[in-house]
Write a protein that holds these residues in place. Structure first.
Motif, PDB file in Angstrom:
ATOM      1  N   LEU A 135       0.847  -1.190   0.000  1.00  0.00           N
ATOM      2  CA  LEU A 135       0.000   0.000   0.000  1.00  0.00           C
ATOM      3  C   LEU A 135       0.883   1.241   0.000  1.00  0.00           C
ATOM      4  O   LEU A 135       1.909   1.293   0.694  1.00  0.00           O
ATOM      5  N   LEU A 136       0.485   2.263  -0.750  1.00  0.00           N
ATOM      6  CA  LEU A 136       1.159   3.552  -0.714  1.00  0.00           C
ATOM      7  C   LEU A 136       0.434   4.420   0.308  1.00  0.00           C
ATOM      8  O   LEU A 136      -0.762   4.695   0.167  1.00  0.00           O
ATOM      9  N   LEU A 137       1.130   4.810   1.348  1.00  0.00           N
ATOM     10  CA  LEU A 137       0.536   5.558   2.450  1.00  0.00           C
ATOM     11  C   LEU A 137       1.271   6.876   2.627  1.00  0.00           C
ATOM     12  O   LEU A 137       2.514   6.913   2.640  1.00  0.00           O
ATOM     13  N   GLU A 138       0.505   7.948   2.774  1.00  0.00           N
ATOM     14  CA  GLU A 138       1.076   9.276   2.992  1.00  0.00           C
ATOM     15  C   GLU A 138       0.251  10.019   4.033  1.00  0.00           C
ATOM     16  O   GLU A 138      -0.956  10.208   3.841  1.00  0.00           O
ATOM     17  N   ASP A 139       0.891  10.412   5.122  1.00  0.00           N
ATOM     18  CA  ASP A 139       0.231  11.212   6.155  1.00  0.00           C
ATOM     19  C   ASP A 139      -1.083  10.605   6.640  1.00  0.00           C
ATOM     20  O   ASP A 139      -2.103  11.294   6.773  1.00  0.00           O
ATOM     21  N   GLY A 140      -1.069   9.295   6.885  1.00  0.00           N
ATOM     22  CA  GLY A 140      -2.243   8.646   7.435  1.00  0.00           C
ATOM     23  C   GLY A 140      -3.357   8.358   6.459  1.00  0.00           C
ATOM     24  O   GLY A 140      -4.466   8.008   6.861  1.00  0.00           O
ATOM     25  N   ARG A 141      -3.090   8.484   5.189  1.00  0.00           N
ATOM     26  CA  ARG A 141      -4.100   8.158   4.180  1.00  0.00           C
ATOM     27  C   ARG A 141      -3.477   7.267   3.115  1.00  0.00           C
ATOM     28  O   ARG A 141      -2.266   7.270   2.894  1.00  0.00           O
ATOM     29  N   VAL A 142      -4.310   6.496   2.455  1.00  0.00           N
ATOM     30  CA  VAL A 142      -3.838   5.627   1.386  1.00  0.00           C
ATOM     31  C   VAL A 142      -3.934   6.376   0.065  1.00  0.00           C
ATOM     32  O   VAL A 142      -4.891   7.134  -0.174  1.00  0.00           O
ATOM     33  N   CYS A 143      -2.947   6.194  -0.775  1.00  0.00           N
ATOM     34  CA  CYS A 143      -2.960   6.897  -2.061  1.00  0.00           C
ATOM     35  C   CYS A 143      -2.622   5.970  -3.221  1.00  0.00           C
ATOM     36  O   CYS A 143      -2.251   6.428  -4.301  1.00  0.00           O
ATOM     37  N   GLY A 144      -2.755   4.665  -3.001  1.00  0.00           N
ATOM     38  CA  GLY A 144      -2.546   3.731  -4.090  1.00  0.00           C
ATOM     39  C   GLY A 144      -1.782   2.500  -3.646  1.00  0.00           C
ATOM     40  O   GLY A 144      -1.674   2.205  -2.453  1.00  0.00           O
ATOM     41  N   VAL A 145      -1.222   1.779  -4.627  1.00  0.00           N
ATOM     42  CA  VAL A 145      -0.440   0.578  -4.338  1.00  0.00           C
ATOM     43  C   VAL A 145       0.767   0.494  -5.253  1.00  0.00           C
ATOM     44  O   VAL A 145       0.805   1.121  -6.324  1.00  0.00           O
ATOM     45  N   ARG A 146       1.726  -0.286  -4.815  1.00  0.00           N
ATOM     46  CA  ARG A 146       2.829  -0.687  -5.681  1.00  0.00           C
ATOM     47  C   ARG A 146       2.641  -2.168  -5.969  1.00  0.00           C
ATOM     48  O   ARG A 146       2.408  -2.965  -5.058  1.00  0.00           O
ATOM     49  N   THR A 147       2.712  -2.561  -7.233  1.00  0.00           N
ATOM     50  CA  THR A 147       2.508  -3.955  -7.605  1.00  0.00           C
ATOM     51  C   THR A 147       3.801  -4.740  -7.445  1.00  0.00           C
ATOM     52  O   THR A 147       4.889  -4.163  -7.261  1.00  0.00           O
ATOM     53  N   GLU A 148       3.702  -6.060  -7.533  1.00  0.00           N
ATOM     54  CA  GLU A 148       4.892  -6.890  -7.406  1.00  0.00           C
ATOM     55  C   GLU A 148       5.846  -6.687  -8.574  1.00  0.00           C
ATOM     56  O   GLU A 148       7.027  -7.047  -8.490  1.00  0.00           O
TER      57      GLU A 148
END
Length: 416
Positions: A135-148
């Motif tokens: 999961l891409l997380l910034e300042d306590g919120r989710v903003c997307g994902v990084r795939t394998e």
């Protein structure tokens, strides 16, 4: 790559989520690791797809969810089984209701349900093949994902709908639990549910493949003062390792590990007959076979495969002439038929379970929206949540209802 809403997992919950959000005008994308979405839906109901249960009452529906049923009040109240049925019939899949209010496509083909779901999602979303790694997380919120594969998918909101651990060949390998933990969520202990049971008694293997359609069972917790914890009526199946079938799968949802030495199952082979009626039936059968050997006198009462097992357990020598069987022996036989007892030693592996029990702790999820209480922009739907039901179409109803609610809630947040 960017989108407004990203849904991780293209199963029943995920496809419903992206379709609902897309209808609400949100740009959506679903990340699915399999080449074809909804692989698990394809095999449900033995390939017929028990799509929901035709239950009209909200309270009755919640009563079929032994684990955290009240958490689903909001999702169910906004999308009941009647809504599920209307959804598929509006998309060209006529449905029928069978015994136990189980709902199937008239065609008896799960692929029709899968095609309708996939078509609904594809008309509102991009379906991209890939596996979420982080999961891409910034300042306590989710903003997307990084795939394998190292690619990033940016999004304003993310729905985790990856399923559980059961049937890993369909893509359910527990990815959602790992992603949830990255966002600080608690994952409750995981175990198989709606799963066949391994049995101590060796006679089960000799009965392998025998299906009993109209039997009753009681599950007794021997460590809780001989407490009856579950009772049911319907179909069960003997296997090389123990027992399976609908009533056994539902019973498994009530068992807590470790199982060995704790639970026994009492099987009533003749639930329609009282002990007195069964004794009368035995008297009649014996009078018609008075000069036969005992082992040849039960074929009218029991399936052929079951006869040698019952004969052995009864303690009456197979070659005993029927007219030599005493009243006490006959009554003991009747008692055996009313209470054939087996002892549970273990669950079968989670890979053989219909669903996974346990998951994302529902206390950390808002039941009105399926939103994370810990991470802004994160939502959950389907089996990844710690909520599971009995057999009969209820678990797919959970997937559809929570998926739709998560998708609509995420869309509303994005549009604010």
């Amino acid at each position: 790559m960017e989108t407004e809403l990203l849904v991780i997992g293209g199963g029943a919950a995920g496809l419903m989520a992206v379709g609902a959000a897309g209808e609400a005008g949100v740009r959506t994308l679903v990340l699915e690791r399999n080449e074809r979405p909804a692989r698990k839906v394809m095999i449900t109901g033995k390939g017929r797809c028990n799509v929901t249960n035709n239950t009209a009452s909200l309270q009755a529906l919640i009563a079929q969810v032994p684990r955290n049923g009240r958490f689903l009040y909001g999702a169910f109240s906004r999308f009941m089984p009647a809504d599920t049925m209307a959804f598929f019939e509006a998309r060209g899949v006529p449905l029928k209701t069978e015994r136990g209010n189980r709902v199937y496509p008239v065609s008896d083909r799960a692929v029709d349900i899968v095609d309708a779901l996939t078509g609904f999602a594809a008309s509102h979303a991009r379906i991209v093949r890939g596996r979420a790694e982080t999961l891409l997380l910034e300042d306590g919120r989710v903003c997307g994902v990084r795939t394998e594969d190292g690619d990033e998918i940016r999004a304003q909101a993310v729905v985790i709908a990856t399923g559980g651990l059961s049937y890993p060949g369909t893509g359910s390998t527990g990815d959602g639990y790992r992603l949830a933990a990255q966002a600080g969520h608690t994952v409750t202990p995981l175990r198989p549910s709606l799963v066949p049971l391994e049995i101590h008694e060796g006679f089960c293997s000799s009965l392998m493949g025998l299906s009993l359609r109209n039997v009753a069972i009681k599950v007794i917790d021997q460590q809780a003062g001989e407490k009856e914890i579950y009772a049911d009526f319907g179909e069960m199946l003997f296997t090389h390792f123990g027992v399976s079938g609908p009533i056994i799968l539902s019973a498994s949802a009530h068992l807590q590990p470790p199982l060995a030495g704790r639970y026994r199952i009492e099987i009533d082979l003749k639930p329609a007959l009282s002990p007195a009626q069964l004794d009368a039936r035995l008297l009649r059968d014996f009078s018609e076979n008075t000069n036969k050997n005992y082992i040849n006198a039960l074929n009218g009462l029991l399936p052929k495969k079951l006869v040698p097992v019952i004969v052995r357990l009864s303690g009456i020598a197979p070659g005993t002439k029927v007219n030599q069987i005493t009243r006490e022996q006959r009554q003991a036989l009747a008692a055996l038929l009313k209470c054939l007892t087996v002892h549970v030693t273990d669950f079968r592996p989670v890979e053989e379970a219909v669903i996974t029990s346990g998951g994302v702790d529902v206390r950390e999820v808002d039941p009105k929206t399926m939103a994370s209480r810990l991470t802004d922009g994160l939502y959950f739907a389907g089996e990844v949540l710690d909520a599971d039901a009995y057999t009969g179409g209820y678990n797919l109803q959970i997937a559809f209802a929570t998926g739709r609610l998560a998708g609509l809630s995420a869309a509303e947040r994005i549009r604010l």
